[in-house]
Design a protein around this motif. Structure first.
Motif, short mmCIF file in Angstrom:
data_model
loop_
_atom_site.label_atom_id
_atom_site.label_comp_id
_atom_site.label_asym_id
_atom_site.label_seq_id
_atom_site.Cartn_x
_atom_site.Cartn_y
_atom_site.Cartn_z
N VAL A 96 0.79 -1.33 -0.09
CA VAL A 96 -0.05 -0.16 -0.07
C VAL A 96 0.89 1.10 -0.03
N LEU A 146 -8.23 -0.18 0.28
CA LEU A 146 -8.20 -1.77 1.22
C LEU A 146 -9.25 -2.47 0.52
N SER A 197 -9.74 -3.35 -2.94
CA SER A 197 -8.62 -4.43 -3.27
C SER A 197 -9.41 -5.66 -2.85
N VAL A 251 -3.28 0.55 -3.66
CA VAL A 251 -2.76 -0.66 -3.28
C VAL A 251 -1.75 -0.95 -4.64
N VAL A 255 -7.44 5.06 3.63
CA VAL A 255 -6.57 3.92 3.55
C VAL A 255 -7.48 2.72 3.12
#
Ligand SMILES: [Zn+2]
Ligand SMILES: [Zn+2]
Length: 246
Positions: free
Chosen positions: A162, A220, A223, A189, A216
């Motif tokens: 990341v 995540l 992904s 990512v 963040v």
């Protein structure tokens, strides 16, 4: 002058009691964290807002902001070890701005023990990344140091891949909405394969509005992250709850 005596006492004690560890926050009492610093900065009697990690009355589940739907949405939960004030704040400042990442070793055990009692076990730890330019300037990313500490203490793998691709200006004067806007597109990512289907702790030093963790966590989630728990050394607390220790 107060600071001088604090330092002097610390040095004298270190000479007299070679094996006595000083408190990481006040440097005067016996450590790693002395009882009065535990009460003043870690507030074991208080609960944490499930939305943003702020310290709140333990009978509540959410702070006023999160209760009003203004908290982070991408994280399953955020917890913070203590309240960002006094000795804990000075400690974090020393780590970040006086280039003393090694000081984090002083709190490695109590912080890791606390974290594993607060959050479910996960497959790995993700550190909130720092932009390359900032990293060059500071020499280390404190979030990564905290992640390594959890790795060593608890055996949790560190999940890499990341990155922060946008340097963000200071967020201090911005509202939560402005912070989120400011952080849009800041993270990426690089290795989604590391993230897909995994449960993780997302680690940072301090959280105030939860906007950084949220930004963040968003990438995540994109992904394919499963459960994401925010974990920080310190958080703000609801203003009127506890008088400031400063
Ligand atoms: Zn202390
Ligand atoms: Zn909250």
């Amino acid at each position: 002058m107060k600071r001088f005596w604090k330092e002097a006492t610390k040095i004298t004690r270190a000479l007299w009691y070679a094996d006595e560890r000083a408190c990481a926050f006040c440097g005067v009492e016996r450590g790693p964290i002395c009882p009065s610093c535990t009460i003043n900065y870690l507030h074991p009697e208080l609960g944490r807002c499930r939305g943003c990690g702020k310290l709140i009355m333990s009978e509540d589940i959410l702070c006023l902001d999160c209760g009003a739907g203004k908290g982070p949405k991408q994280l399953d939960r955020i917890v913070a070890w203590g309240h960002y004030s006094g000795g804990l704040r000075e400690f974090i400042h020393a780590v970040k701005f006086k280039a003393q990442p090694r000081r984090l070793l002083e709190i490695a055990r109590p912080f890791s023990n606390w974290a594993i009692n607060q959050l479910p076990p996960v497959e790995g730890v993700v550190a909130v990344p720092m932009h390359a330019a900032r990293l060059m300037e500071r020499g280390f990313n404190q979030a990564e140091v905290i992640a390594s500490m959890l790795h060593w203490e608890l055996g949790l793998p560190i999940i890499p891949g990341v990155e922060r691709i946008e340097p963000t200006s200071s967020q201090v004067l911005l509202s939560r909405q402005e912070r989120l806007l400011n952080l849009k597109g800041a993270f990426i990512v690089r290795k989604p394969g590391n993230i897909k289907g995994q449960n993780m702790w997302l680690v940072d030093d301090v959280t105030t509005t939860g906007a950084t963790l949220e930004a963040v966590a968003e990438v995540l989630r994109e992904s394919g992250a499963h459960e994401i728990y925010g974990l920080c050394l310190a958080a703000g607390l609801e203003k009127k709850l506890v008088p400031s220790c400063e």
